[in-house]
Scaffold this motif. Structure first.
Motif, mmCIF file in Angstrom:
data_model
loop_
_atom_site.group_PDB
_atom_site.id
_atom_site.type_symbol
_atom_site.label_atom_id
_atom_site.label_comp_id
_atom_site.label_asym_id
_atom_site.label_seq_id
_atom_site.Cartn_x
_atom_site.Cartn_y
_atom_site.Cartn_z
ATOM 1 N N PHE A 20 0.846 -1.230 -0.007
ATOM 2 C CA PHE A 20 -0.021 0.052 -0.091
ATOM 3 C C PHE A 20 0.913 1.158 -0.026
ATOM 4 O O PHE A 20 0.703 2.239 -0.664
ATOM 5 C CB PHE A 20 -1.067 -0.036 1.256
ATOM 6 N N ALA A 21 1.865 1.018 0.733
ATOM 7 C CA ALA A 21 2.679 2.367 0.892
ATOM 8 C C ALA A 21 3.441 2.644 -0.491
ATOM 9 O O ALA A 21 3.517 4.005 -1.004
ATOM 10 C CB ALA A 21 3.897 2.320 1.966
ATOM 11 N N ASP A 22 3.955 1.776 -1.216
ATOM 12 C CA ASP A 22 4.557 1.768 -2.479
ATOM 13 C C ASP A 22 3.649 2.347 -3.590
ATOM 14 O O ASP A 22 3.877 3.396 -4.187
ATOM 15 C CB ASP A 22 4.996 0.347 -2.777
ATOM 16 N N ARG A 23 2.308 1.798 -3.497
ATOM 17 C CA ARG A 23 1.308 2.201 -4.483
ATOM 18 C C ARG A 23 1.068 3.737 -4.222
ATOM 19 O O ARG A 23 0.757 4.582 -5.093
ATOM 20 C CB ARG A 23 0.088 1.291 -4.753
ATOM 21 N N TYR A 24 0.725 3.962 -3.093
ATOM 22 C CA TYR A 24 0.411 5.460 -2.576
ATOM 23 C C TYR A 24 1.645 6.454 -3.004
ATOM 24 O O TYR A 24 1.378 7.365 -3.587
ATOM 25 C CB TYR A 24 0.229 5.441 -1.078
ATOM 26 N N THR A 25 2.607 5.938 -2.722
ATOM 27 C CA THR A 25 3.893 6.836 -3.022
ATOM 28 C C THR A 25 4.162 6.994 -4.714
ATOM 29 O O THR A 25 4.190 8.139 -5.043
ATOM 30 C CB THR A 25 5.050 6.386 -2.579
ATOM 31 N N LYS A 26 3.873 5.939 -5.364
ATOM 32 C CA LYS A 26 3.967 5.931 -6.794
ATOM 33 C C LYS A 26 2.767 7.030 -7.479
ATOM 34 O O LYS A 26 3.078 7.750 -8.200
ATOM 35 C CB LYS A 26 3.700 4.882 -7.589
ATOM 36 N N ALA A 27 1.441 6.757 -6.897
ATOM 37 C CA ALA A 27 0.616 7.780 -7.395
ATOM 38 C C ALA A 27 0.648 8.966 -7.010
ATOM 39 O O ALA A 27 0.464 10.085 -7.865
ATOM 40 C CB ALA A 27 -0.717 7.024 -6.663
ATOM 41 N N ARG A 28 1.316 9.274 -5.668
ATOM 42 C CA ARG A 28 1.407 10.834 -5.641
ATOM 43 C C ARG A 28 2.367 11.319 -6.089
ATOM 44 O O ARG A 28 2.428 12.634 -6.803
ATOM 45 C CB ARG A 28 1.841 10.610 -3.885
ATOM 46 N N ALA A 29 3.526 10.624 -6.577
ATOM 47 C CA ALA A 29 4.623 11.126 -7.513
ATOM 48 C C ALA A 29 4.086 11.563 -8.854
ATOM 49 O O ALA A 29 4.354 12.364 -9.322
ATOM 50 C CB ALA A 29 5.726 10.125 -7.435
ATOM 51 N N ASP A 30 3.013 10.507 -9.547
ATOM 52 C CA ASP A 30 2.336 10.872 -10.770
ATOM 53 C C ASP A 30 1.753 12.180 -10.772
ATOM 54 O O ASP A 30 1.862 12.961 -11.396
ATOM 55 C CB ASP A 30 1.706 9.836 -11.375
ATOM 56 N N ILE A 31 1.031 12.524 -9.600
ATOM 57 C CA ILE A 31 0.273 13.628 -9.501
ATOM 58 C C ILE A 31 1.041 14.774 -9.413
ATOM 59 O O ILE A 31 0.988 15.854 -10.012
ATOM 60 C CB ILE A 31 -0.682 13.626 -8.228
ATOM 61 N N GLN A 67 -6.728 6.559 -6.984
ATOM 62 C CA GLN A 67 -5.761 5.722 -6.580
ATOM 63 C C GLN A 67 -5.279 6.019 -5.380
ATOM 64 O O GLN A 67 -4.721 5.001 -4.560
ATOM 65 C CB GLN A 67 -4.756 5.685 -7.641
ATOM 66 N N VAL A 68 -4.918 7.398 -5.174
ATOM 67 C CA VAL A 68 -4.377 7.845 -3.902
ATOM 68 C C VAL A 68 -5.230 7.457 -2.716
ATOM 69 O O VAL A 68 -4.830 7.023 -1.482
ATOM 70 C CB VAL A 68 -3.979 9.344 -4.120
ATOM 71 N N ALA A 69 -6.383 7.861 -3.033
ATOM 72 C CA ALA A 69 -7.336 7.705 -2.011
ATOM 73 C C ALA A 69 -7.591 5.887 -1.551
ATOM 74 O O ALA A 69 -7.788 5.739 -0.571
ATOM 75 C CB ALA A 69 -8.877 8.010 -2.526
ATOM 76 N N CYS A 70 -7.395 5.257 -2.532
ATOM 77 C CA CYS A 70 -7.372 3.858 -2.532
ATOM 78 C C CYS A 70 -6.396 3.230 -1.423
ATOM 79 O O CYS A 70 -6.291 2.504 -0.709
ATOM 80 C CB CYS A 70 -7.250 3.011 -3.713
ATOM 81 N N TYR A 71 -5.081 4.010 -1.688
ATOM 82 C CA TYR A 71 -3.925 3.288 -1.035
ATOM 83 C C TYR A 71 -3.631 4.257 0.195
ATOM 84 O O TYR A 71 -2.297 4.126 0.533
ATOM 85 C CB TYR A 71 -2.720 3.123 -1.947
ATOM 86 N N ALA A 72 -4.395 5.102 0.542
ATOM 87 C CA ALA A 72 -4.027 6.059 1.525
ATOM 88 C C ALA A 72 -3.660 5.134 2.883
ATOM 89 O O ALA A 72 -4.568 4.256 3.328
ATOM 90 C CB ALA A 72 -5.205 6.938 1.690
ATOM 91 N N PRO A 73 -2.628 5.678 3.339
ATOM 92 C CA PRO A 73 -2.299 4.758 4.936
ATOM 93 C C PRO A 73 -3.432 4.548 5.670
ATOM 94 O O PRO A 73 -3.812 5.661 6.084
ATOM 95 C CB PRO A 73 -1.030 5.545 5.487
ATOM 96 N N ARG A 74 -3.691 3.708 6.069
ATOM 97 C CA ARG A 74 -4.757 3.343 7.293
ATOM 98 C C ARG A 74 -4.363 2.051 8.062
ATOM 99 O O ARG A 74 -5.172 1.602 8.578
ATOM 100 C CB ARG A 74 -6.306 3.197 6.596
ATOM 101 N N PHE A 75 -3.362 1.573 7.911
ATOM 102 C CA PHE A 75 -2.677 0.385 8.790
ATOM 103 C C PHE A 75 -2.226 0.969 10.054
ATOM 104 O O PHE A 75 -1.778 2.099 10.171
ATOM 105 C CB PHE A 75 -1.769 -0.349 8.272
ATOM 106 N N HIS A 76 -2.666 0.367 11.124
ATOM 107 C CA HIS A 76 -2.018 0.769 12.564
ATOM 108 C C HIS A 76 -0.888 -0.259 12.956
ATOM 109 O O HIS A 76 -0.723 -1.536 12.402
ATOM 110 C CB HIS A 76 -3.145 0.288 13.409
ATOM 111 N N MET A 77 0.105 0.491 13.500
ATOM 112 C CA MET A 77 1.254 -0.482 14.015
ATOM 113 C C MET A 77 0.797 -1.403 15.114
ATOM 114 O O MET A 77 -0.016 -1.054 15.828
ATOM 115 C CB MET A 77 2.346 0.512 14.558
ATOM 116 N N VAL A 78 1.237 -2.630 14.970
ATOM 117 C CA VAL A 78 1.057 -3.443 16.003
ATOM 118 C C VAL A 78 1.860 -3.253 17.144
ATOM 119 O O VAL A 78 3.359 -3.408 17.053
ATOM 120 C CB VAL A 78 1.086 -5.021 15.511
ATOM 121 N N PRO A 79 1.650 -2.880 18.337
ATOM 122 C CA PRO A 79 2.566 -2.824 19.567
ATOM 123 C C PRO A 79 3.343 -4.070 19.811
ATOM 124 O O PRO A 79 2.856 -5.040 19.862
ATOM 125 C CB PRO A 79 1.522 -2.439 20.807
#
Ligand SMILES: [Zn+2]
Length: 192
Positions: A36-47, A149-161
């Motif tokens: 998700f982080a990779d796809r998000y970064t690529k889409a943001r870079a294209d924009i 695409q940015v909205a699809c891959y927007a970070p929404r994972f939580h870190m596992v403590p």
């Protein structure tokens, strides 16, 4: 619209096999986070680079746009948005060309089916748009917009403590029988 989902997940989880269950879950989780982080970064870079639609949609559109000038358009009904598009004879094409297609701008359909399947205007629709003096790009579906695409891959994972910070479980915890595990190892060694 741009990837085969099963193949994508197979690619992401390729090495998540033959592992203990906790490691399996952890690897799956972290692979998804990275994906998700990779796809998000690529889409943001294209924009940032000034792009509006995905490379996939752009390539398909450009390919079909090159064919459009060779088509001839006949208006059947301006009111209903109905057009007939004829393709030239093409001995190099598998279908030999020389076909008629029915474009319905109001219903967003072309008898070649590509517009309905890909949600990107085919060469016949592009020819009609040029004939009408309108931009065919407007008919590229929103699902190909980089903003989507940015909205699809927007970070929404939580870190596992770390496990030391986990709450005490309010259910019985089952642990493996260490002695059985040791015996099993001994047996395996003997069998060699
Ligand atoms: Zn078509």
């Amino acid at each position: 619209m741009t990837t085969n989902l099963f193949e994508s997940f197979n690619g992401v989880l390729k090495s998540a096999r033959n592992l203990p269950i906790t490691a399996l879950v952890e690897l799956t989780y972290y692979r998804c986070v990275a994906y998700f982080a990779d796809r998000y970064t690529k889409a943001r870079a294209d924009i940032t680079a000034g792009e509006r639609i995905t490379a996939y949609a752009k390539n398909k559109f450009n390919k079909w746009e090159k064919k459009a000038p060779k088509h001839s358009v006949t208006v059947f009904s301006h009111e209903d948005g109905l057009f007939e598009v004829r393709t030239p004879i093409n001995p190099n094409s598998a279908y030999r060309g020389n076909h008629r297609h029915e474009v319905n701008l109001r219903e967003s359909t072309c008898s070649c089916q590509k517009w309905q399947v890909y949600k990107i205007p085919c060469s016949h629709v592009i020819a009609v748009c040029k004939y009408q003096g309108i931009s065919a790009m407007r008919y590229i579906d929103r699902c190909y917009c980089l903003e989507e695409q940015v909205a699809c891959y927007a970070p929404r994972f939580h870190m596992v403590p770390d496990s030391v910070h986990w709450n005490e479980p309010d259910f019985p915890v089952l642990y493996p029988n260490v002695r059985c595990a040791v015996q099993k190892v001994d047996q395996d060694q003997l069998s060699f």
